[in-house]
Design a protein around this motif. Sequence first.
Motif, mmCIF file in Angstrom:
data_model
loop_
_atom_site.group_PDB
_atom_site.id
_atom_site.type_symbol
_atom_site.label_atom_id
_atom_site.label_comp_id
_atom_site.label_asym_id
_atom_site.label_seq_id
_atom_site.Cartn_x
_atom_site.Cartn_y
_atom_site.Cartn_z
ATOM 1 N N LEU A 135 0.830 -1.207 0.000
ATOM 2 C CA LEU A 135 0.000 0.000 0.000
ATOM 3 C C LEU A 135 0.863 1.256 0.000
ATOM 4 O O LEU A 135 0.640 2.176 -0.791
ATOM 5 C CB LEU A 135 -0.928 -0.005 1.222
ATOM 6 N N VAL A 136 1.847 1.298 0.874
ATOM 7 C CA VAL A 136 2.738 2.463 0.957
ATOM 8 C C VAL A 136 3.532 2.616 -0.343
ATOM 9 O O VAL A 136 3.688 3.728 -0.856
ATOM 10 C CB VAL A 136 3.663 2.348 2.190
ATOM 11 N N ALA A 137 4.011 1.516 -0.907
ATOM 12 C CA ALA A 137 4.767 1.575 -2.164
ATOM 13 C C ALA A 137 3.872 2.071 -3.306
ATOM 14 O O ALA A 137 4.310 2.865 -4.147
ATOM 15 C CB ALA A 137 5.370 0.218 -2.489
ATOM 16 N N LEU A 138 2.624 1.609 -3.335
ATOM 17 C CA LEU A 138 1.692 2.095 -4.356
ATOM 18 C C LEU A 138 1.416 3.585 -4.168
ATOM 19 O O LEU A 138 1.413 4.349 -5.136
ATOM 20 C CB LEU A 138 0.380 1.305 -4.292
ATOM 21 N N ALA A 139 1.194 3.996 -2.923
ATOM 22 C CA ALA A 139 0.943 5.413 -2.649
ATOM 23 C C ALA A 139 2.124 6.275 -3.091
ATOM 24 O O ALA A 139 1.936 7.366 -3.625
ATOM 25 C CB ALA A 139 0.652 5.615 -1.160
ATOM 26 N N HIS A 140 3.331 5.773 -2.883
ATOM 27 C CA HIS A 140 4.516 6.487 -3.355
ATOM 28 C C HIS A 140 4.485 6.603 -4.886
ATOM 29 O O HIS A 140 4.719 7.683 -5.444
ATOM 30 C CB HIS A 140 5.791 5.772 -2.898
ATOM 31 N N ALA A 141 4.179 5.499 -5.562
ATOM 32 C CA ALA A 141 4.132 5.506 -7.026
ATOM 33 C C ALA A 141 3.023 6.418 -7.545
ATOM 34 O O ALA A 141 3.181 7.062 -8.590
ATOM 35 C CB ALA A 141 3.938 4.086 -7.548
ATOM 36 N N TRP A 142 1.916 6.479 -6.821
ATOM 37 C CA TRP A 142 0.810 7.353 -7.209
ATOM 38 C C TRP A 142 1.058 8.804 -6.810
ATOM 39 O O TRP A 142 0.224 9.675 -7.051
ATOM 40 C CB TRP A 142 -0.494 6.882 -6.564
ATOM 41 N N GLU A 143 2.187 9.063 -6.168
ATOM 42 C CA GLU A 143 2.576 10.399 -5.705
ATOM 43 C C GLU A 143 1.556 10.986 -4.732
ATOM 44 O O GLU A 143 1.243 12.178 -4.771
ATOM 45 C CB GLU A 143 2.820 11.333 -6.897
ATOM 46 N N LEU A 144 1.065 10.147 -3.830
ATOM 47 C CA LEU A 144 0.074 10.573 -2.845
ATOM 48 C C LEU A 144 0.670 10.966 -1.504
ATOM 49 O O LEU A 144 0.010 11.641 -0.729
ATOM 50 C CB LEU A 144 -0.949 9.448 -2.596
ATOM 51 N N LEU A 145 1.873 10.549 -1.228
ATOM 52 C CA LEU A 145 2.412 10.776 0.112
ATOM 53 C C LEU A 145 2.726 12.236 0.366
ATOM 54 O O LEU A 145 2.507 12.723 1.477
ATOM 55 C CB LEU A 145 3.616 9.878 0.367
ATOM 56 N N ASP A 146 3.201 12.976 -0.612
ATOM 57 C CA ASP A 146 3.430 14.407 -0.408
ATOM 58 C C ASP A 146 2.105 15.125 -0.191
ATOM 59 O O ASP A 146 2.000 16.014 0.623
ATOM 60 C CB ASP A 146 4.173 15.026 -1.590
ATOM 61 N N THR A 147 1.083 14.708 -0.921
ATOM 62 C CA THR A 147 -0.250 15.293 -0.757
ATOM 63 C C THR A 147 -0.754 15.050 0.651
ATOM 64 O O THR A 147 -1.275 15.940 1.303
ATOM 65 C CB THR A 147 -1.221 14.670 -1.782
ATOM 66 N N ALA A 148 -0.562 13.830 1.147
ATOM 67 C CA ALA A 148 -1.031 13.492 2.506
ATOM 68 C C ALA A 148 -0.313 14.346 3.542
ATOM 69 O O ALA A 148 -0.911 14.800 4.513
ATOM 70 C CB ALA A 148 -0.809 12.011 2.786
#
Length: 155
Positions: A135-148
Amino acid sequence: MPTTSAAPPRVLTASEKRAAEEAAAGRTDEEIARRMSIGPRSVSLLLSRIGRRNGGGRSRPARIYSALAAGLITPLVPARGAPDFTDADLLLIRALAEHSEPDAVAAAARLHTSELIVRTALLVLRAGARDATHLVALAHAWELLDTAARQGSDT
């Protein structure tokens, strides 16, 4: 006066890099061990070194995120786009990426510790991930972690 900066992340060995990339894909230690022709304990040791060397913490998602964020392993290429996560979902994903202890993850996600396992499991299912690390790796690939991180700091 001279300025100091954080030490750059260490380069991973070929075995550490492969184990981390396999873990990012959501594979278990046993699956990684079979693919690498080593024992599961060796996989665990390889992954633990990543956290110690790069400040990634003790949890598997935090270790793998530290390697992804530092550019030490190849990011995933998701098969599909990101689901429409809520702000609370993104906060939990960020907490999983940045914290190792369940109490710290729950606090960062603004949850009670008793909610953590169920909320994480629901997010894993919703994202089509195999586990919290994936999940975390996918979120990184989707560029969601900076948004979060930005949304979490605005409240």
